[in-house]
Design a protein around this motif. Structure first.
Motif, short mmCIF file in Angstrom:
data_model
loop_
_atom_site.label_atom_id
_atom_site.label_comp_id
_atom_site.label_asym_id
_atom_site.label_seq_id
_atom_site.Cartn_x
_atom_site.Cartn_y
_atom_site.Cartn_z
N GLN A 133 45.89 26.81 32.73
CA GLN A 133 45.87 28.11 32.36
C GLN A 133 45.00 28.46 30.97
OE1 GLN A 133 49.86 29.58 32.26
NE2 GLN A 133 50.01 29.21 34.46
N ALA A 134 45.29 27.74 29.96
CA ALA A 134 44.80 27.64 28.69
C ALA A 134 43.22 27.72 28.74
CB ALA A 134 45.12 26.71 27.77
N GLY A 135 42.79 26.84 29.68
CA GLY A 135 41.21 26.21 29.78
C GLY A 135 40.68 27.58 30.48
N GLU A 136 41.34 28.13 31.66
CA GLU A 136 40.82 29.07 32.45
C GLU A 136 40.82 30.51 31.47
OE1 GLU A 136 43.17 29.68 35.97
OE2 GLU A 136 42.06 28.06 36.88
N GLN A 137 41.63 30.66 30.43
CA GLN A 137 41.56 31.80 29.60
C GLN A 137 40.43 31.57 28.58
OE1 GLN A 137 43.58 34.55 29.76
NE2 GLN A 137 41.89 35.33 28.26
N PHE A 138 40.24 30.28 27.90
CA PHE A 138 39.27 29.86 27.14
C PHE A 138 37.91 30.33 27.60
CE2 PHE A 138 36.09 27.12 25.20
CZ PHE A 138 36.72 27.06 23.92
N ILE A 139 37.49 30.05 29.10
CA ILE A 139 36.57 30.31 29.79
C ILE A 139 36.19 31.46 29.56
CG2 ILE A 139 35.25 29.92 31.89
CD1 ILE A 139 36.49 27.18 32.15
N LYS A 140 37.36 32.30 30.04
CA LYS A 140 37.21 33.85 30.07
C LYS A 140 36.73 34.57 28.90
CE LYS A 140 39.38 38.10 31.85
NZ LYS A 140 40.55 38.82 32.63
N ASN A 141 37.54 34.24 27.85
CA ASN A 141 37.39 34.55 26.34
C ASN A 141 36.14 34.21 26.03
OD1 ASN A 141 40.05 35.39 26.67
ND2 ASN A 141 40.61 33.97 25.02
N GLY A 142 35.50 33.16 26.54
CA GLY A 142 33.94 32.64 26.14
C GLY A 142 32.88 33.15 26.58
N GLY A 199 37.26 28.60 42.01
CA GLY A 199 37.02 27.35 42.18
C GLY A 199 35.66 26.83 42.82
N THR A 200 34.83 27.99 43.03
CA THR A 200 33.59 27.64 44.15
C THR A 200 32.45 27.55 42.89
OG1 THR A 200 33.09 30.15 44.21
CG2 THR A 200 34.36 29.02 45.93
N ASN A 201 32.46 27.82 41.57
CA ASN A 201 31.69 27.57 40.50
C ASN A 201 31.82 26.25 39.85
OD1 ASN A 201 30.28 27.59 37.91
ND2 ASN A 201 29.55 29.96 38.58
N PHE A 202 30.92 25.47 40.47
CA PHE A 202 31.08 23.91 39.98
C PHE A 202 30.99 23.97 38.28
CE2 PHE A 202 29.97 19.46 39.13
CZ PHE A 202 31.09 18.84 39.90
N LEU A 203 30.20 24.64 37.75
CA LEU A 203 30.17 24.36 36.41
C LEU A 203 31.39 24.97 35.68
CD1 LEU A 203 28.32 23.56 34.03
CD2 LEU A 203 27.19 26.06 33.89
N ALA A 204 31.96 26.01 36.21
CA ALA A 204 33.23 26.44 35.33
C ALA A 204 33.98 25.57 35.85
CB ALA A 204 33.40 27.87 36.18
N LYS A 205 34.12 25.03 37.04
CA LYS A 205 35.21 23.94 37.17
C LYS A 205 35.25 22.74 36.35
CE LYS A 205 36.29 23.11 41.52
NZ LYS A 205 37.92 23.45 41.82
N THR A 206 33.90 22.37 36.05
CA THR A 206 33.52 21.09 35.31
C THR A 206 34.24 21.26 33.84
OG1 THR A 206 31.75 20.48 36.54
CG2 THR A 206 31.99 19.68 34.37
N VAL A 207 33.70 22.50 33.36
CA VAL A 207 34.19 23.00 31.95
C VAL A 207 35.60 23.03 31.81
CG1 VAL A 207 34.23 24.82 30.32
CG2 VAL A 207 32.12 24.26 31.31
#
Length: 94
Positions: free
Chosen positions: A28-37, A44-52
């Protein structure tokens, strides 16, 4: 959801259920970090987002104690570059 608990545990090479709640919080923190950034929401279909997200979860899990080692700094620089790319990615779930 970008990453499932099972995907994160596979990435971390964890077989037990002992840290499941903690790992779910890191996801959840990782997903929020990505959204904030990026200002965007990914699934889950975006491989780059999944990797990050997996990299963030692994970094937070493996470095629970604050350190200034060079490996952590390199990881954070790579994640920063990936977030920049995701901010301009068109494969976004809004």
């Amino acid at each position: 959801m970008i990453v499932t608990l099972e995907e994160a545990k596979l990435h971390l090479r964890i077989d037990s259920d002992e840290d499941d709640t903690y790992i779910e919080g890191l996801i959840q923190a990782g997903e929020q970090f990505i959204k904030n950034g990026t200002g965007k929401t990914f699934d889950g279909t975006n491989f780059l987002a999944k990797t990050v997200c997996l990299m963030l979860v692994a970094d937070m899990y493996e470095n629970r104690i604050t350190t200034t080692d060079k490996v952590g700094a390199k990881m954070r620089e790579l994640v920063s570059m990936m977030l920049t790319q995701l901010a301009y990615d068109e494969g976004v779930v809004e």
